[in-house]
Design a protein around this motif. Structure first.
Motif, PDB file in Angstrom:
ATOM      1  N   ASP A  55       0.855  -1.189   0.000  1.00  0.00           N
ATOM      2  CA  ASP A  55       0.000   0.000   0.000  1.00  0.00           C
ATOM      3  C   ASP A  55       0.893   1.241   0.000  1.00  0.00           C
TER       4      ASP A  55
ATOM      5  N   ASP B 291       0.071   4.343  -1.176  1.00  0.00           N
ATOM      6  CA  ASP B 291      -0.600   5.648  -1.065  1.00  0.00           C
ATOM      7  C   ASP B 291      -1.458   5.749   0.188  1.00  0.00           C
ATOM      8  N   GLY B 292      -1.383   4.753   1.069  1.00  0.00           N
ATOM      9  CA  GLY B 292      -2.044   4.838   2.359  1.00  0.00           C
ATOM     10  C   GLY B 292      -3.547   4.741   2.342  1.00  0.00           C
ATOM     11  N   ASP B 293      -4.139   4.201   1.249  1.00  0.00           N
ATOM     12  CA  ASP B 293      -5.599   4.121   1.180  1.00  0.00           C
ATOM     13  C   ASP B 293      -6.134   2.750   1.568  1.00  0.00           C
TER      14      ASP B 293
ATOM     15  N   ASP C  62       6.449   0.225   4.915  1.00  0.00           N
ATOM     16  CA  ASP C  62       6.233   1.446   5.686  1.00  0.00           C
ATOM     17  C   ASP C  62       7.218   1.459   6.862  1.00  0.00           C
TER      18      ASP C  62
ATOM     19  N   ALA D 110       1.793   5.129   4.887  1.00  0.00           N
ATOM     20  CA  ALA D 110       1.980   4.863   3.459  1.00  0.00           C
ATOM     21  C   ALA D 110       3.357   4.246   3.254  1.00  0.00           C
TER      22      ALA D 110
ATOM     23  N   GLU E  93       8.025   8.466  -1.685  1.00  0.00           N
ATOM     24  CA  GLU E  93       6.920   8.365  -0.733  1.00  0.00           C
ATOM     25  C   GLU E  93       5.791   9.275  -1.186  1.00  0.00           C
ATOM     26  N   TYR E  94       4.570   8.846  -0.914  1.00  0.00           N
ATOM     27  CA  TYR E  94       3.385   9.621  -1.285  1.00  0.00           C
ATOM     28  C   TYR E  94       3.100  10.669  -0.213  1.00  0.00           C
TER      29      TYR E  94
END
Length: 568
Positions: free
Chosen positions: A247, A249-251, A294, A300, A321-322
């Protein structure tokens, strides 16, 4: 009555005659022909002898037909050649003698000549029985890259003239234009249905024809129904040097990150599509491997890209990193190899190795920590000398609850070692076989040319919860020269699982061989279905040499939960 009786006898005779003809035709068709393909002589200013294996593989594949045409093994042919011709050039007379000794029906031999830009292929097919005259085949071109096409044409010509077969696939009929009515939902709708079509709108990817109905990536021991779990992306017009999942983009959804030599690409499997989200170009560098985790614990996963400079002799790695809107660099021109490993107790951790100049297989390996906005070395991962981090991973290899390291040696043999760096087991078989390398300047090795030092491939330790045991998953890329020369010519590949049997790592399961070579593998829930997939970057055409033309790669994946060891 007499006429009726005669008619019955006549009908019986006809039936008997038809049965006899059918039996004769069946016996004739079932008679398998044996072909001996002799190594083609290579006439060229440069050393192109490695092409002999490529030509043999291409001809063997295209001439073989199950139950009808058998192509004799290369080893048996070479043994027969030594007894008849020795080191002398093969003539039609000696070729006939070789075929007779091998009990072959036909012998195929020839030569490939390269003079400047001109390439010519000469071949002869001998019928040992003398029933058919010797047939000659000739073709030429102004481009060495057309050799594969020419070999295909010669094979098709042989099949047509000698065996009455058609081997060239017919062109697929054009599909009718779609109507405006809504698509009907079927069982095949989704990420596993017609994967070549899923990326049709993306100009970065070519060859949008549907994949074959049969899986080209069958794992020995998996049942027939499990073959539906295989997935293949459309073909990329570039090399894929690495692949990772996480993951980024942390969604909460898993993305697939792939790298070419100069580009980072981020895809997501969602709503039946494998769609590109982002692309990050990095000119002047050679991206070598990619990992996702992470490590700074901000929700993210960072993208760790191990990269070499344009000269392939200095590490210039970086981390993406996003930031909520874009992917930005949070680390640049780093002199470290990076590798993320999935430990049984601590989850994903980051390892780093900083090699000394011109010594890519040196340097202490550390577990890296995030401190004060940077990745800094922490605890040392003790390892044998000349261990390169890119070929190392950590896990409960012996299924005893202890974390151990497993890594490739420089010769691609696998070894297992404990926390003190003591080797507990070492295998004698060669695995891996990467095409990625580090350039050693000629002055360093007192050589006339620069030397390639091939970097190791990724190793994985995966916990199979169905059997409650760890598996070491590796790749075997087959080299036409058996890794005896500096130049690698990889022709076929497969993935293999090894498991600890109390004495060492033994074979557990493997996939069948497929053409090309695998550059990288990873494990993760790439399609967000809650199950782990084995994901691989498959290179079908490297494209770095003129013979292979434009590069072509693809991403393949397989549900690991369906893999079971065959019952004995």
């Amino acid at each position: 009555m007499k006429a009726s009786k005669n008619r019955k006898i006549y009908l019986l005779l006809l039936c008997w005659l038809a049965f006899a003809l059918l039996s004769f035709n069946f016996s004739f068709a079932a008679e398998q022909k044996r072909i001996a393909v002799l190594p083609f002589k290579i006439n060229a200013e440069k050393d192109l002898s490695f092409l002999q294996d490529g030509i043999y593989d291409m001809l063997s594949t295209r001439l073989y037909k199950e139950g009808q045409v058998e192509v004799l093994s290369r080893a048996s042919v070479e043994e027969a050649m030594q007894s008849v011709a020795g080191n002398s050039a093969v003539t039609e007379k000696s070729a006939r003698s070789i075929g007779t000794n091998l009990n072959a029906d036909f012998v195929l031999f020839g030569s490939l000549t390269v003079l400047g830009d001109n390439v010519s292929i000469d071949a002869k097919m001998i019928d040992i029985s003398g029933g058919k005259p010797t047939m000659t085949f000739f073709d030429q071109s102004q481009d060495l890259g057309a050799v594969i096409t020419k070999i295909n044409l010669i094979a098709a010509d042989i099949n047509a003239k000698m065996f009455g077969q058609t081997t060239v696939a017919a062109r697929q009929p054009e599909q009718p234009a779609p109507t405006q009515s809504p698509p009907q939902q079927t069982e095949k709708t989704g990420i596993h249905a017609h994967p070549e079509k899923l990326l049709k709108e993306d100009g970065f990817i070519t060859d949008t024809r549907s994949g074959d109905a049969d899986s080209p990536f069958v794992i020995q021991g998996a049942d027939r129904a499990s073959q539906q779990k295989f997935w293949k992306s459309a073909n990329f017009r570039h090399l894929i040097n690495g692949v990772a999942v996480g993951d980024v983009d942390g969604d909460g959804k898993i993305e697939t990150v792939a790298i070419t030599p100069d580009t980072v690409m981020i895809y997501r499997s969602e709503a039946g599509r494998f769609a590109k989200l982002e692309e990050f170009s990095e000119g002047g560098k050679n991206l070598t491997s990619v990992d996702v985790a992470d490590i700074n614990q901000n929700g993210a996963s960072e993208i760790f890209v191990t990269s070499l400079n344009a000269g392939l002799n200095v590490l210039v790695s970086f981390v993406l990193e996003y930031d909520g809107k874009n992917f930005i660099k949070i680390k640049e021109d780093s002199p470290w190899y990076y590798r993320v490993v999935d430990t049984p107790a601590r989850g994903r951790i980051l390892l780093g190795q900083r090699p000394r100049m011109y010594k890519p297989f040196s340097g202490t390996i550390y577990e890296m920590r995030w401190e004060n906005g940077d990745y800094v070395p922490g605890d040392e991962i003790k390892s044998p000398r000349n261990t390169n981090l890119l070929g190392l991973t950590v896990g409960d290899v012996m299924n005893n609850g202890q974390e151990m390291a497993v890594a490739y040696k420089p010769n691609d043999h696998i070894q297992v070692f404990d926390a003190s760096g003591n080797v507990m087991w070492e295998g004698g078989e060669r695995f891996g076989g990467s095409m990625l390398y580090y350039i050693m300047p000629k002055e360093i090795r007192d050589a006339k040319v620069e030397n390639k030092l091939y970097l190791p491939m990724r190793l994985l330790v995966w916990k199979n919860t169905n059997k409650n045991e760890s598996e070491v998953i590796t790749v075997i890329n087959h080299d036409a020269t058996n890794y005896k020369t500096e130049y690698r010519y990889l022709t076929k590949t497969h993935i293999e699982s090894l498991a600890w049997d109390g004495v060492g790592l033994g074979p557990n399961w493997k996939t069948r061989n497929i053409s090309g070579y695998i550059q990288d593998i990873t494990i993760g829930d790439f399609d967000n279905d809650g199950q782990d997939e084995l994901v691989a970057a498959l290179v079908m055409k490297e494209g770095k040499v003129i013979l292979l033309g434009e590069p072509k790669s693809t991403i393949i994946a397989y549900e690991l939960t369906v893999v079971e060891k065959p019952e004995s």
